[in-house]
Design an enzyme around this catalytic site. Sequence first.
Site, mmCIF file in Angstrom:
data_model
loop_
_atom_site.group_PDB
_atom_site.id
_atom_site.type_symbol
_atom_site.label_atom_id
_atom_site.label_comp_id
_atom_site.label_asym_id
_atom_site.label_seq_id
_atom_site.Cartn_x
_atom_site.Cartn_y
_atom_site.Cartn_z
ATOM 1 C CG LEU A 94 -9.749 1.207 11.099
ATOM 2 C CD1 LEU A 94 -10.680 2.455 11.437
ATOM 3 C CD2 LEU A 94 -10.098 0.493 10.090
ATOM 4 C CG ASP A 95 -4.821 3.051 6.447
ATOM 5 O OD1 ASP A 95 -5.665 3.155 6.239
ATOM 6 O OD2 ASP A 95 -3.608 3.134 5.488
ATOM 7 N N PRO A 96 -4.059 5.187 8.834
ATOM 8 C CG PRO A 96 -1.697 6.384 9.234
ATOM 9 C CD PRO A 96 -2.673 5.004 9.124
ATOM 10 C CB ALA A 98 -10.132 3.310 7.807
#
Length: 368
Positions: A94-96, A98
Amino acid sequence: MTVRAIAEAAAEAAAEPIVEAIAETAIAPDAAAAPQTDERPRPSREQDNRPRAPKRDLDGWVLLDKPTGMTSTQAVAVVKRIFGAKKAGHAGTLDPLASGCLPIAFGEATKTVPYVMDGRKTYRFTVRFGVETDTDDSEGKAVETSELRPSDEEIIAALPTFRGEIMQVPPAYSALKIGGERAYDLAREGEEVKLEARPVTIFRIELMERPDADHAVLEAECGKGTYVRAIARDLGRMLGSRGHICQLRRACVGPFLEERLVPLDELRDRAEASEEALMDALDPVAVALEEIPQLSVTPQDAHRLRCGQSIILRGRDAPIVEGHVAVSCQGALIAIGDGENGEVFPHRVFNWGKSAGKSSGRPPRRSR
């Protein structure tokens, strides 16, 4: 350098290896940086001469409710430090931008990561209409705009196009490789990125809320390899209004449900309260395998599997097993095997240490 580039560079430079996580339904692989809110102020290593606590063998899952503003790599590092674990990895980046379900595996649980990542994932996301970006999320630059705004009825009428097995073109800013290079690296260098459409499965997609004319909140249940950003991009194009994702939350990953997630602050509070409180946040390894068939075997067969040998299921009442199966003996997880024609071949064998009983055998702390 953009915040997206900073975060990718930080993730690649991480010293501690983690289990490889396929960037599938996440927005992008740790695609943007964020303020370092994941650590409390502490002395630098040069100033802190106190002996560090030794790392320990732990086996199990922590179902982290990842906050926005930190990468998956950062989240794993923080949780690993809280528990003092030797080995950790995560199941799905998950990227920042999300938030939500980031399953973190300790020890023997890392062997079950591929089976978690093969499961369905549920996302809630907000589409911002009127602007399409080069990254298909709010971190990118606007490339197309539109004054049109779809009605609720138009959105609902368009959603069936995205259900079932569909062909989807991944975002240009993705971790997929082109000629050995990451697509997002090529895109960032100004090269034109052309990715081929590939089949993905979307089991369910619904309009959940319409805060205003510019935004729509959707929920989708996806199979492996689906890019939610691409859904927002393609929906905006289909409706003539353009669009990108501005918020994303992963609610579920395989058997890991949203109601079982633990916020990072709660983990910190548990660690300060007591060892028992912290360990109560650790789910057993076997939780990851709830969605595949289960098989119980005798101690003799368990020994053969542990030695890497296959077993034959004999007798009139012997179960019929085909494909992946979780094998246990007297309540303890022994192996993940592949069943074929009445025979089970071990694929992953679990090597329990002295602490295996507590971390691998107790029931989950929350009911499903």
